[in-house]
Each structure stands twice: as structure tokens, then as C-alpha cells.
Write a protein that holds these residues in place. Structure first.
Motif, PDB file in Angstrom:
ATOM      1  N   ALA A 181      33.898  36.016  42.684  1.00 19.38           N
ATOM      2  CA  ALA A 181      33.319  36.255  41.303  1.00 19.38           C
ATOM      3  C   ALA A 181      33.138  37.659  41.102  1.00 19.38           C
ATOM      4  CB  ALA A 181      32.123  35.680  40.803  1.00 19.38           C
ATOM      5  N   ASP A 182      32.607  38.408  42.227  1.00 19.75           N
ATOM      6  CA  ASP A 182      32.311  39.836  42.254  1.00 19.75           C
ATOM      7  C   ASP A 182      33.635  40.384  41.980  1.00 19.75           C
ATOM      8  OD1 ASP A 182      29.609  39.261  42.147  1.00 19.75           O
ATOM      9  OD2 ASP A 182      29.137  39.823  44.209  1.00 19.75           O
ATOM     10  N   ALA A 183      34.814  40.001  42.784  1.00 20.61           N
ATOM     11  CA  ALA A 183      35.936  40.809  42.817  1.00 20.61           C
ATOM     12  C   ALA A 183      36.454  40.740  41.503  1.00 20.61           C
ATOM     13  CB  ALA A 183      36.749  40.233  43.895  1.00 20.61           C
ATOM     14  N   CYS A 184      36.212  39.683  40.649  1.00 25.98           N
ATOM     15  CA  CYS A 184      36.808  39.601  39.344  1.00 25.98           C
ATOM     16  C   CYS A 184      36.153  40.578  38.349  1.00 25.98           C
ATOM     17  CB  CYS A 184      36.818  37.983  38.621  1.00 25.98           C
ATOM     18  SG  CYS A 184      37.825  36.853  39.689  1.00 25.98           S
ATOM     19  N   LYS A 185      34.837  40.549  38.529  1.00 30.67           N
ATOM     20  CA  LYS A 185      34.004  41.425  37.722  1.00 30.67           C
ATOM     21  C   LYS A 185      34.455  42.744  37.881  1.00 30.67           C
ATOM     22  CE  LYS A 185      30.152  38.383  37.559  1.00 30.67           C
ATOM     23  NZ  LYS A 185      28.622  38.082  38.074  1.00 30.67           N
ATOM     24  N   ALA A 186      34.661  43.237  39.475  1.00 38.89           N
ATOM     25  CA  ALA A 186      35.087  44.669  39.709  1.00 38.89           C
ATOM     26  C   ALA A 186      36.532  44.905  39.372  1.00 38.89           C
ATOM     27  CB  ALA A 186      34.705  44.855  41.181  1.00 38.89           C
TER      28      ALA A 186
END
Length: 133
Positions: free
Chosen positions: A26-31
Motif C-alpha cells: 500500500a505504501d508503494a502505491c501511495k508513493a
């Protein structure tokens, strides 16, 4: 295994073992490290069979095509059946060649390199990096 019609991208990337945890996915998607057709997507994006995603994880870049939907995390041998890695060969080779750079080391306590040592080091580096081009 269990297949579903609607599946979030963060859960899918976690299930196929692209990321260690769902939170990291999820953090990779947000970044902005997960892209669909060159555009950033949110962690809640619905995955569809046949879509192609670009996933960046550190210096590793992969292009993944969705072959099947996987809801729960399974072992690596089964997870391979649910995606197809279509990363271009030149990207894969470029990644691997980064780790074959010459390792220059000096003896501990040898002091600073002399002018002659510096020229030899520079020649070594130049020769190595010119061969790849």
C-alpha cells in the motif's frame, strides 16, 4: 486456490509475494511506485486479469501482467501461476550488471593514494564502465 472477482492492488501484490507485507504494498502505491499504463494508482485500485503493472521496489523494476486473481498469500511456487513477469531483458541485465562493478580496496593504514595510485584507479573505473556502452 481461492479466486475472487474484485481484488485490491495492494492485496494482490502482497499475495503474489511482490512485497513482504500488505502495508508495504500500500505504501508503494501511495508513493507512486506502482503504475498502470504510466499513471500512478491508489492501493484500492481493482485488479483485472490482463492488466500490466510496473512495480518499482528499490532499484529493482518489474513489469507484471495479471494472469489470475489471488486473494490469499500462498507459497512462491504457486504464486508464479497468477502473474507473468514480462520485464524487458535489458532492464534485467542492467540490474544484474550493477553488482559486478570492480571492488577497489586499499590496505588499512596505507594512507591516501598517491597521484600514481589515483590515475590507476581512475583508469580501472573508466575501462570498466566504457565496456558496457
Amino acid at each position: 486456490m481461492a479466486e475472487k472477482e474484485k481484488l485490491r492492488i495492494d492485496k494482490y501484490l502482497w499475495a503474489i509475494r511482490a512485497f513482504k507485507t500488505r502495508t508495504l504494498a500500500a505504501d508503494a502505491c501511495k508513493a507512486g511506485r506502482v503504475k498502470l499504463n504510466g499513471t500512478n494508482i491508489k492501493p484500492s485500485h481493482e485488479v483485472r486479469i490482463g492488466e500490466v503493472y510496473q512495480v518499482s521496489k528499490g532499484i529493482d523494476r518489474k513489469v507484471i501482467k495479471v494472469v489470475g486473481l489471488l486473494e490469499n498469500r500462498v507459497d512462491a511456487k504457486k504464486a508464479v501461476d497468477f502473474y507473468e513477469d514480462i520485464t524487458p531483458v535489458e532492464q534485467t541485465q542492467a540490474f544484474k550488471s550493477m553488482f559486478h562493478a570492480p571492488m577497489l580496496s586499499r590496505d588499512r593504514g596505507a594512507g591516501r593514494p598517491t597521484k600514481k595510485d589515483r590515475r590507476e584507479i581512475d583508469d580501472l573505473k573508466d575501462d570498466f564502465f566504457d565496456k558496457d556502452e
